[in-house]
Write an enzyme that holds these catalytic residues in place. Sequence first.
Site, PDB file in Angstrom:
ATOM      1  N   LYS A  31       0.835  -1.207   0.000  1.00 18.94           N
ATOM      2  CA  LYS A  31       0.000   0.000   0.000  1.00 18.94           C
ATOM      3  C   LYS A  31       0.866   1.252   0.000  1.00 18.94           C
ATOM      4  O   LYS A  31       0.635   2.188  -0.756  1.00 18.94           O
ATOM      5  CB  LYS A  31      -0.932  -0.004   1.205  1.00 18.94           C
ATOM      6  CG  LYS A  31      -1.933   1.141   1.225  1.00 18.94           C
ATOM      7  CD  LYS A  31      -2.782   1.149   2.483  1.00 18.94           C
ATOM      8  CE  LYS A  31      -3.710  -0.028   2.576  1.00 18.94           C
ATOM      9  NZ  LYS A  31      -4.659   0.080   3.707  1.00 18.94           N
TER      10      LYS A  31
ATOM     11  N   GLU B 279      10.411  -5.059   4.008  1.00 23.50           N
ATOM     12  CA  GLU B 279      10.682  -6.369   3.417  1.00 23.50           C
ATOM     13  C   GLU B 279      10.290  -6.396   1.938  1.00 23.50           C
ATOM     14  O   GLU B 279      11.039  -6.915   1.095  1.00 23.50           O
ATOM     15  CB  GLU B 279       9.906  -7.456   4.168  1.00 23.50           C
ATOM     16  CG  GLU B 279      10.295  -7.616   5.630  1.00 23.50           C
ATOM     17  CD  GLU B 279       9.497  -6.721   6.568  1.00 23.50           C
ATOM     18  OE1 GLU B 279       9.553  -6.965   7.788  1.00 23.50           O
ATOM     19  OE2 GLU B 279       8.835  -5.778   6.082  1.00 23.50           O
TER      20      GLU B 279
ATOM     21  N   GLY C 184      -4.722  -4.585   5.344  1.00 23.80           N
ATOM     22  CA  GLY C 184      -3.924  -5.610   4.677  1.00 23.80           C
ATOM     23  C   GLY C 184      -4.467  -7.008   4.848  1.00 23.80           C
ATOM     24  O   GLY C 184      -4.560  -7.781   3.889  1.00 23.80           O
ATOM     25  N   ARG C 185      -4.861  -7.362   6.065  1.00 18.37           N
ATOM     26  CA  ARG C 185      -5.317  -8.731   6.320  1.00 18.37           C
ATOM     27  C   ARG C 185      -6.719  -8.988   5.785  1.00 18.37           C
ATOM     28  O   ARG C 185      -7.216 -10.105   5.856  1.00 18.37           O
ATOM     29  CB  ARG C 185      -5.237  -9.028   7.808  1.00 18.37           C
ATOM     30  CG  ARG C 185      -5.978  -8.055   8.710  1.00 18.37           C
ATOM     31  CD  ARG C 185      -5.581  -8.273  10.166  1.00 18.37           C
ATOM     32  NE  ARG C 185      -6.149  -7.301  11.088  1.00 18.37           N
ATOM     33  CZ  ARG C 185      -5.636  -6.111  11.350  1.00 18.37           C
ATOM     34  NH1 ARG C 185      -4.550  -5.696  10.699  1.00 18.37           N
ATOM     35  NH2 ARG C 185      -6.191  -5.296  12.235  1.00 18.37           N
TER      36      ARG C 185
ATOM     37  N   GLU D 233      -3.791 -10.360  14.725  1.00 16.12           N
ATOM     38  CA  GLU D 233      -3.497  -8.955  14.469  1.00 16.12           C
ATOM     39  C   GLU D 233      -4.734  -8.097  14.742  1.00 16.12           C
ATOM     40  O   GLU D 233      -4.623  -6.942  15.155  1.00 16.12           O
ATOM     41  CB  GLU D 233      -3.017  -8.759  13.030  1.00 16.12           C
ATOM     42  CG  GLU D 233      -2.290  -7.441  12.793  1.00 16.12           C
ATOM     43  CD  GLU D 233      -1.531  -7.425  11.480  1.00 16.12           C
ATOM     44  OE1 GLU D 233      -0.321  -7.736  11.482  1.00 16.12           O
ATOM     45  OE2 GLU D 233      -2.147  -7.094  10.451  1.00 16.12           O
TER      46      GLU D 233
ATOM     47  N   HIS E 291      -0.500 -37.127  14.646  1.00 16.97           N
ATOM     48  CA  HIS E 291       0.716 -37.827  15.052  1.00 16.97           C
ATOM     49  C   HIS E 291       1.718 -36.863  15.664  1.00 16.97           C
ATOM     50  O   HIS E 291       2.915 -37.161  15.722  1.00 16.97           O
ATOM     51  CB  HIS E 291       1.321 -38.556  13.848  1.00 16.97           C
ATOM     52  CG  HIS E 291       0.391 -39.584  13.269  1.00 16.97           C
ATOM     53  ND1 HIS E 291       0.392 -40.897  13.685  1.00 16.97           N
ATOM     54  CD2 HIS E 291      -0.596 -39.481  12.340  1.00 16.97           C
ATOM     55  CE1 HIS E 291      -0.544 -41.565  13.016  1.00 16.97           C
ATOM     56  NE2 HIS E 291      -1.159 -40.720  12.199  1.00 16.97           N
TER      57      HIS E 291
ATOM     58  N   LYS F 256       8.590  -2.087  13.517  1.00 14.16           N
ATOM     59  CA  LYS F 256       9.195  -1.499  12.314  1.00 14.16           C
ATOM     60  C   LYS F 256      10.124  -0.345  12.682  1.00 14.16           C
ATOM     61  O   LYS F 256      11.234  -0.218  12.174  1.00 14.16           O
ATOM     62  CB  LYS F 256       8.102  -1.003  11.364  1.00 14.16           C
ATOM     63  CG  LYS F 256       7.242  -2.089  10.743  1.00 14.16           C
ATOM     64  CD  LYS F 256       6.175  -1.466   9.845  1.00 14.16           C
ATOM     65  CE  LYS F 256       5.258  -2.511   9.243  1.00 14.16           C
ATOM     66  NZ  LYS F 256       4.189  -1.895   8.405  1.00 14.16           N
TER      67      LYS F 256
END
Length: 554
Positions: free
Chosen positions: A212, A218, A273-274, A359, A390, A518
Amino acid sequence: MTHYTHPQDAAQHTAWQQLIQQRETMQNFRMQDAFAADPQRFQRFSLNHDGLLLDFSKNLLDDTTLDLLMQLAEQSQLQAAIQALFNGDPVNASEQRPALHTALRRPIGDSLVIDGEDLIPQIHDVLNTMTEMVNRIHNGLWRGYSEKPITDIVNIGIGGSFLGPQLVSEALLPFAQQGVHCHFLANIDGSEFHELSSSLDAQTTLFIVSSKSFNTLETLKNAQAARSWYLAQGGTEACVDRHFIAVSSNVSAAIKFGIAPENILPIWDWVGGRYSLWSAIGLPIALSIGMSNFKELLAGAWGMDQHFQEAPFAENMPVILAMLGIWYSDFWDAQSHAILPYDHYLRNFTQHLQQLDMESNGKHVRQDGTPLSYNSGSVIWGGVGCNGQHAYHQLLHQGTLMVPADFIVPVVSHNQIADHHQWLYANCLSQSQALMQGKSHAQAAQELRDQGLEESEVQRLAPHKEIPGNRPSNTLVLERVCPRRLGALIALYEHKVFVQSVVWGTNAFDQWGVELGKILGEDVYQRLTKQAPSSETDASTQGLINFFRNRHRG
């Protein structure tokens, strides 16, 4: 405007106080006894909507509990909050803006006017642009610098710009279009970039930079690495626009990077974002499965949106899941929640829900800034079945912690091999059954006696074989994993998260804790790469910085 005002502290509601008493009443409640006493328990505590079946009968739940949970939702002004969400009210109070991810799946012809602008035509304009791009790439008309058609798409993004698109692209792999392969690059770890780029040909690779702000660390670092790799492999500056698309609100930064204006798709500030996979952030999904399937995904989510708005709370899937989560988190002290998809294609569903839930609900204050007096949010974890049976299912069955679980399974497999899917489905059902049923000390002892063991050995082993049972779970059954059903499933959990935030009084749409990391990361980077005074940071962080610097001096 709905004029929704955030209600009082949840613990002050009458229903909350009654639920505290109900928790004491339910102390000796046994699900197995409830099933034995009520042959209709499954029918009464299950819901079916648009190809999704929710069975919530295996819960520490009776009619009184359900009624009180629904009263709590009503006393929390949930209906007004739902209207506020869909109407575009500023439900994100700390940032004073709406959360309009639901608008992204509204059909053309609808209208949603915010600040004098109708958003729906804008949204469908972007969908039309995506359609043109997808068609060009799928038809071999989008050519790289050597005039070869594009064969590989690399989505560069992190968080919601990565987890949602990756989940859907992998979940709908049976619907993937031939000739185009989608890859995802998120981590700033150079090893991930190296492993991915070594399998690609720059001549036929298209990168989508999803950010955005176009300055997410990153994503920007990986985009710069991709650009350098493209040039080192023979690409030219003049043809950068053939190999890079951006999804961003920072158009000037994307153009400065070298991306052509016509290759920049918008992402609006009212999409978190999510919650963004429904927007142009979902371009890699559309490139993978085709635009018609992408629109089916949107249609499935819109169907769940309508169910969420219209169904009575006691028949409302997101509300039921949300209130059960609050029941366990705040009244039974459950601190985590397991998501257990029994489908290989849904293997990343838990990761997406981790961000969506943790979040959104990882908050310690209410919308008005006052501290919470109760738990909010759960640790979301889990993974694909049958693998977990398992591994960590042992803790679910015999551990001391209460861990509610959601089992998710399709009725039909895309890849039927002999009787594999029947066994997969059977394992899913038997695990939820075992969590509920358990095995008593007497049953364990009798089994050992039936094996011919001496009584002393029976008494020694029986406690280890006893399984408490009475562990709660939900089971979500899909007819099959397809775009429409997956869209509904993801939207179901989005709304579940929102409902919980409304009851707790928190903001599901900000993430200031992420922002702090950040800011501190930039400071630590400066200390790693330059000589900076050590008095401004803690001794632990400075010691680790010094260790890194000393090792790199050699």
